[in-house]
Design a protein around this motif. Structure first.
Motif, PDB file in Angstrom:
ATOM      1  N   UNK A  62       8.863  -8.317  -4.995  1.00 13.70           N
ATOM      2  CA  UNK A  62       8.433  -9.494  -5.401  1.00 13.70           C
ATOM      3  C   UNK A  62       7.742 -10.526  -4.429  1.00 13.70           C
ATOM      4  N   UNK A  63       8.476 -10.458  -3.224  1.00 14.39           N
ATOM      5  CA  UNK A  63       7.721 -11.260  -2.106  1.00 14.39           C
ATOM      6  C   UNK A  63       6.875 -10.639  -1.276  1.00 14.39           C
ATOM      7  N   UNK A  64       6.773  -9.346  -1.435  1.00 12.06           N
ATOM      8  CA  UNK A  64       5.680  -8.365  -0.921  1.00 12.06           C
ATOM      9  C   UNK A  64       6.455  -7.521   0.365  1.00 12.06           C
ATOM     10  N   UNK A  65       7.430  -7.748   0.466  1.00 11.99           N
ATOM     11  CA  UNK A  65       8.340  -7.050   1.817  1.00 11.99           C
ATOM     12  C   UNK A  65       8.335  -5.774   1.809  1.00 11.99           C
ATOM     13  N   UNK A  66       8.324  -5.190   0.592  1.00  9.87           N
ATOM     14  CA  UNK A  66       8.300  -3.808   0.162  1.00  9.87           C
ATOM     15  C   UNK A  66       7.382  -3.583  -1.029  1.00  9.87           C
ATOM     16  N   UNK A  67       6.656  -2.250  -0.678  1.00 14.05           N
ATOM     17  CA  UNK A  67       5.735  -1.849  -1.800  1.00 14.05           C
ATOM     18  C   UNK A  67       6.583  -1.859  -3.075  1.00 14.05           C
ATOM     19  N   UNK A  68       5.877  -1.942  -4.231  1.00 11.89           N
ATOM     20  CA  UNK A  68       6.378  -1.983  -5.491  1.00 11.89           C
ATOM     21  C   UNK A  68       6.714  -0.619  -5.930  1.00 11.89           C
ATOM     22  N   UNK A  69       5.810   0.435  -5.395  1.00  8.41           N
ATOM     23  CA  UNK A  69       6.251   1.841  -5.625  1.00  8.41           C
ATOM     24  C   UNK A  69       7.655   2.090  -4.809  1.00  8.41           C
ATOM     25  N   UNK A  70       7.535   1.723  -3.748  1.00  7.05           N
ATOM     26  CA  UNK A  70       8.845   2.101  -2.747  1.00  7.05           C
ATOM     27  C   UNK A  70      10.169   1.324  -3.274  1.00  7.05           C
ATOM     28  N   UNK A  71      10.055   0.240  -4.173  1.00  5.81           N
ATOM     29  CA  UNK A  71      11.028  -0.524  -4.584  1.00  5.81           C
ATOM     30  C   UNK A  71      11.538   0.312  -5.738  1.00  5.81           C
ATOM     31  N   UNK A  72      10.614   0.866  -6.651  1.00  6.60           N
ATOM     32  CA  UNK A  72      10.789   1.615  -7.707  1.00  6.60           C
ATOM     33  C   UNK A  72      11.777   2.715  -7.423  1.00  6.60           C
ATOM     34  N   UNK A  73      11.085   3.512  -6.372  1.00  3.62           N
ATOM     35  CA  UNK A  73      11.592   4.606  -5.853  1.00  3.62           C
ATOM     36  C   UNK A  73      13.206   4.636  -5.516  1.00  3.62           C
ATOM     37  N   UNK A  74      13.543   3.288  -4.740  1.00  5.31           N
ATOM     38  CA  UNK A  74      14.728   3.143  -4.238  1.00  5.31           C
ATOM     39  C   UNK A  74      15.759   2.816  -5.318  1.00  5.31           C
ATOM     40  N   UNK A  75      15.177   1.876  -6.417  1.00  5.12           N
ATOM     41  CA  UNK A  75      15.812   1.583  -7.565  1.00  5.12           C
ATOM     42  C   UNK A  75      16.431   3.138  -8.347  1.00  5.12           C
ATOM     43  N   UNK A  76      15.295   3.987  -8.517  1.00  2.00           N
ATOM     44  CA  UNK A  76      15.789   5.178  -9.226  1.00  2.00           C
ATOM     45  C   UNK A  76      16.544   5.987  -8.589  1.00  2.00           C
ATOM     46  N   UNK A  77      16.571   6.015  -7.122  1.00  2.00           N
ATOM     47  CA  UNK A  77      17.503   6.858  -6.491  1.00  2.00           C
ATOM     48  C   UNK A  77      18.882   6.112  -6.644  1.00  2.00           C
TER      49      UNK A  77
END
Length: 82
Positions: A62-77
């Motif tokens: 949300x702060x833009x430190x990580x791309x939203x798709x990268x965050x979604x991928x990390x959460x999925x993993x």
């Protein structure tokens, strides 16, 4: 060092923002590693650590430190490992 007053202020604000962003990103990485080790060791608090890691990843995205798709991928993993 800049001579113009606004440029001096910009250097100071960039330094403080960089420190804050680094701290948030580091906290996210630490939370993810804790969650992964909790899952691999099958600890009792693995659900809590996964929840904390997901919260940290979402906050960084949300702060833009990580791309939203990268965050979604990390959460999925993380959820897949759980």
């Amino acid at each position: 060092m800049p001579n113009i007053k606004s440029a001096i202020k910009r250097v100071k604000t960039n330094a403080s923002a960089n420190a804050q962003n680094s701290q948030t990103k580091s906290a996210m990485r630490t939370a993810v590693k804790r969650a992964e080790t909790a899952v691999t060791n099958n600890e009792e608090n693995k659900n809590d650590s996964i929840k904390a890691a997901i919260k940290a990843v979402e906050k960084a995205a949300s702060k833009g430190l990580v791309h939203k798709n990268a965050a979604a991928r990390k959460k999925s993993q993380l959820m897949k490992k759980a």
